[in-house]
Design an enzyme around this catalytic site. Structure first.
Site, PDB file in Angstrom:
ATOM      1  N   GLY A  43      14.958   1.352   2.279  1.00  0.00           N
ATOM      2  CA  GLY A  43      13.973   1.155   1.225  1.00  0.00           C
ATOM      3  C   GLY A  43      12.737   1.990   1.456  1.00  0.00           C
ATOM      4  N   GLY A  91       6.862   0.107   3.105  1.00  0.00           N
ATOM      5  CA  GLY A  91       6.045  -0.999   2.622  1.00  0.00           C
ATOM      6  C   GLY A  91       6.769  -2.034   1.796  1.00  0.00           C
ATOM      7  N   THR A  92       8.102  -1.927   1.672  1.00  0.00           N
ATOM      8  CA  THR A  92       8.836  -2.882   0.840  1.00  0.00           C
ATOM      9  C   THR A  92       9.175  -4.166   1.583  1.00  0.00           C
ATOM     10  OG1 THR A  92      10.857  -1.659   1.392  1.00  0.00           O
ATOM     11  CG2 THR A  92       9.805  -1.169  -0.721  1.00  0.00           C
ATOM     12  N   GLY A  93       8.926  -4.252   2.876  1.00  0.00           N
ATOM     13  CA  GLY A  93       9.110  -5.502   3.607  1.00  0.00           C
ATOM     14  C   GLY A  93      10.360  -5.560   4.454  1.00  0.00           C
ATOM     15  N   LYS A  94      10.852  -4.428   4.921  1.00  0.00           N
ATOM     16  CA  LYS A  94      12.080  -4.426   5.738  1.00  0.00           C
ATOM     17  C   LYS A  94      11.842  -5.115   7.086  1.00  0.00           C
ATOM     18  CE  LYS A  94      12.368   0.078   5.476  1.00  0.00           C
ATOM     19  NZ  LYS A  94      11.259   0.351   4.540  1.00  0.00           N
ATOM     20  N   THR A  95      10.773  -4.742   7.755  1.00  0.00           N
ATOM     21  CA  THR A  95      10.469  -5.355   9.056  1.00  0.00           C
ATOM     22  C   THR A  95      10.141  -6.835   8.900  1.00  0.00           C
ATOM     23  OG1 THR A  95       9.594  -3.233   9.834  1.00  0.00           O
ATOM     24  CG2 THR A  95       8.975  -5.193  11.076  1.00  0.00           C
ATOM     25  N   HIS A 105     -10.255  15.090 -22.137  1.00  0.00           N
ATOM     26  CA  HIS A 105      -8.978  15.286 -21.440  1.00  0.00           C
ATOM     27  C   HIS A 105      -8.276  13.941 -21.229  1.00  0.00           C
ATOM     28  CE1 HIS A 105      -6.262  17.277 -18.467  1.00  0.00           C
ATOM     29  NE2 HIS A 105      -6.225  16.043 -17.973  1.00  0.00           N
ATOM     30  N   GLU A 106      -9.002  12.949 -20.712  1.00  0.00           N
ATOM     31  CA  GLU A 106      -8.384  11.647 -20.452  1.00  0.00           C
ATOM     32  C   GLU A 106      -8.018  10.939 -21.747  1.00  0.00           C
ATOM     33  OE1 GLU A 106      -7.435  10.933 -17.581  1.00  0.00           O
ATOM     34  OE2 GLU A 106      -8.544  12.497 -16.527  1.00  0.00           O
ATOM     35  N   HIS A 108      -4.641  12.120 -23.099  1.00  0.00           N
ATOM     36  CA  HIS A 108      -3.482  11.391 -22.568  1.00  0.00           C
ATOM     37  C   HIS A 108      -3.278  10.083 -23.323  1.00  0.00           C
ATOM     38  CE1 HIS A 108      -2.900  14.078 -19.224  1.00  0.00           C
ATOM     39  NE2 HIS A 108      -4.112  13.865 -18.731  1.00  0.00           N
TER      40      HIS A 108
END
Length: 599
Positions: free
Chosen positions: A181, A184-188, A403-404, A407
């Site tokens: 993954g 930062g997705t939480g594997k550990t 410009h903003e 968008h």
């Protein structure tokens, strides 16, 4: 210290000869005397005065009747006279005499032990660096946003609690589980929760802890790690960032890395050597599964691969609730709205958002975290802290605002584009401002229409510059980069062009040194020309569409830009309000125009 003390004491005492001693006795200079008789000599110790100063003295004479009688007659009139039996000893004397040798022996033994410890440290160089955590307090309740992954881990917990139940049924639990993954997705965290739920020893180690400068050390550490895990079975081994040691063998520039490959070979052997139900489960985590050696992923080693994806809206809401347990959150905070605004955030990002919001609340001396702090925290995580000290010229500020808003205009007018959550011209990081888009719905697949709408949204800012100022700036560089990336993926990866459903890209998201550099391009130079032409056509078509929309709705563009220049930030509700007013006004003009034409 004892020797120095004795030496100083001896130096301060005068050893008198018989005649000297007899002289001071006859002259009545002795003020204090101690007689210590023995069978051969009589020892005299004491003090005498000479010239106004007091001296310590000691003297010895033979123990015969004539001498002893003469001396005793002369000193018997001294008031401070004592007689000591030389054969009487006290505990203090024993401690002083024996203690010094005990201290010396203790120092010697301590020095030997230090030398042995030094040698043992050298011999422990090949021992495992895995850290044992036998009281892991993390549980599944502390992990949110990955319900399916937790279901896959439930049977591991049952196996670690009672391995014999599986052996009786003839079932073989997976020896190894690879969690893949994004960072930062939480594997550990998920691996720690499994160990906490199973209540078993948890050995944690990083893949880089195996690799050393000396060949063979990594393999020795692998052997020692599995040996310790078997001694505390049932147990769990967690190898974080396994790609550091599990990379494909023979793929390095110049032939490979001998130490790392020996370590990997030993890891493969040890995983094969684990019995079917010895009570050891190996969990590894990586975000680069494409570089792992194929032998590591075959059944019997890492049998199962679990993909830990970025959380969806429901998962993000649950993660925010978990991390908000120990924080003072305002009662009016809508976690669902926060989850909707934070699409694409990992669990670590969401935890960072709440932490940044708490820091901002402390900085503002507030009693609880409000929506203002959470909004600023999201912006900080996405683009960094605001640079309020940066000064714009009026021309620059106006150009950035248009410009903003360009968008946002494309996003409002294109029904396939994402929703505009926020427009700001407050500079953050290297950006003078930004527009935050969030999809209307979180989809697994994206259609060609969706991708074309994304390209148009990226090019809206450049189109607004061209129409309003008849000029272009460097502010659209990142927008052009993203639009070009999407267009090239449409042609080379997804087959969404006139070139047909053919994949021209190798599909490797990152270069694996020594492997991907040797990969040859699987299309001709003529095809490369065609790819460039089609990509250019996609970009030019989207740009033309944006310019037409900006020209057709110039009034809405000006309204949004002026409002943004005054407020510096526009949020979703304000943008929708302005757009609805514009639609109503346009509808009235259209109705009036139609009635006039009928007349």
């Amino acid at each position: 210290m004892i020797l120095i003390y004795n030496h100083n004491s001896a130096a301060a005492t005068k050893n008198l000869s018989y005649h000297q001693f007899l002289t001071i006795v006859q002259e009545d200079k002795i003020t204090q005397i101690n007689i210590i008789p023995s069978s051969t000599v009589i020892e005299f110790k004491g003090k005498y005065k000479d010239g106004g100063q007091t001296y310590n003295f000691t003297a010895k004479i033979p123990n015969n009747d004539a001498m002893a009688t003469e001396i005793m007659e002369k000193v018997k009139d001294i008031e401070a006279i004592t007689i000591t039996n030389p054969y009487d000893t006290t505990w203090v004397d024993i401690l002083i005499n024996v203690g010094q040798w005990v201290i010396l022996a203790g120092l010697f033994i301590w020095m030997l032990s230090r030398l042995n410890n030094g040698n043992s440290k050298a011999m422990e160089f090949g021992n495992s660096r895995a850290r044992l955590q036998s009281d892991t307090k993390i549980r599944f309740d502390d992990v949110a946003g990955c319900d399916e992954e937790k279901e896959e881990m439930q049977e591991l917990i049952q196996y670690l609690r009672s391995p014999k139940k599986f052996s009786r049924m003839g079932a073989r639990i997976p020896k190894g589980i690879l969690m893949v993954g994004a960072p930062g997705t939480g594997k550990t965290l998920l691996a720690k929760a499994v160990a906490g739920e199973a209540d078993v020893p948890f050995y944690s180690i990083s893949g880089s802890d195996f690799v050393e400068m000396f060949v063979g050390v990594g393999a020795s550490r692998v052997r020692d790690m599995f040996k310790k895990a078997k001694q505390t079975s049932p147990s769990m081994i967690f190898i974080d960032e396994i790609d550091a040691v599990g990379r494909q063998r023979g793929a390095g520039m110049g032939g490979g890395h001998d130490e790392r490959e020996q370590t990997l070979n030993q890891l493969l052997v040890e995983m094969d050597g684990i019995g079917d139900n010895e009570g050891i489960v190996i969990i590894a985590a990586t975000n680069r599964p494409d570089v792992l050696d194929p032998a590591l992923l075959r059944p019997g080693r890492f049998d199962r691969t679990i993909t830990v994806n970025l959380p969806d809206k429901k998962g993000r809401q649950e993660i925010l609730a978990v991390h908000a347990r120990n924080k003072k959150i305002g009662q009016d905070i809508d976690m669902e709205a926060l989850a909707r605004r934070t699409q694409g955030f990992s669990g670590a990002d969401l935890e960072n958002v709440l932490n940044e919001a708490a820091i901002l609340a402390v900085r503002a001396e507030k009693n609880e975290i409000g929506m203002e702090e959470l909004d600023e925290a999201i912006d900080r995580v996405m683009a960094g802290p605001s640079k309020k000290s940066r000064k714009y010229t009026e021309k620059e500020k106006r150009l950035i605002a248009y410009h903003e808003v360009g968008h946002a205009l494309i996003g409002l007018l294109n029904e396939n584009a994402s929703d505009i959550q926020k427009i700001t011209i407050i500079p953050r990081g290297n950006a003078g401002g930004y527009t935050l888009f969030t999809p209307k719905e979180e989809l697994i697949l994206r259609t060609k229409t969706d991708l074309l709408a994304s390209i148009a949204s990226f090019l809206g800012g450049r189109a607004a510059e061209e129409v309003v100022f008849n000029e272009i700036s460097t502010g659209a560089s990142q927008d052009i980069q993203e639009a070009t990336r999407i267009a090239r993926e449409m042609v080379m990866t997804f087959g969404m062009s006139e070139l047909g459903p053919i994949q021209y890209d190798s599909g490797s998201s990152a270069v694996f040194l020594g492997r991907d550099y040797n990969t040859q391009r699987m299309y001709s130079a003529e095809t490369a020309t065609e790819i460039d032409r089609v990509v250019r056509e996609i970009i030019e078509s989207a740009r033309s569409q944006c310019i037409k929309l900006v020209k057709a709705h110039r009034e809405l563009l000006d309204i949004l830009a002026e409002r943004l220049l005054n407020q510096e930030t526009l949020v979703f509700d304000e943008i929708q309000e302005i757009y609805k007013e514009y639609q109503a006004k346009t509808a009235k003009k259209t109705t009036k125009r139609k009635s006039t034409s009928k007349k």
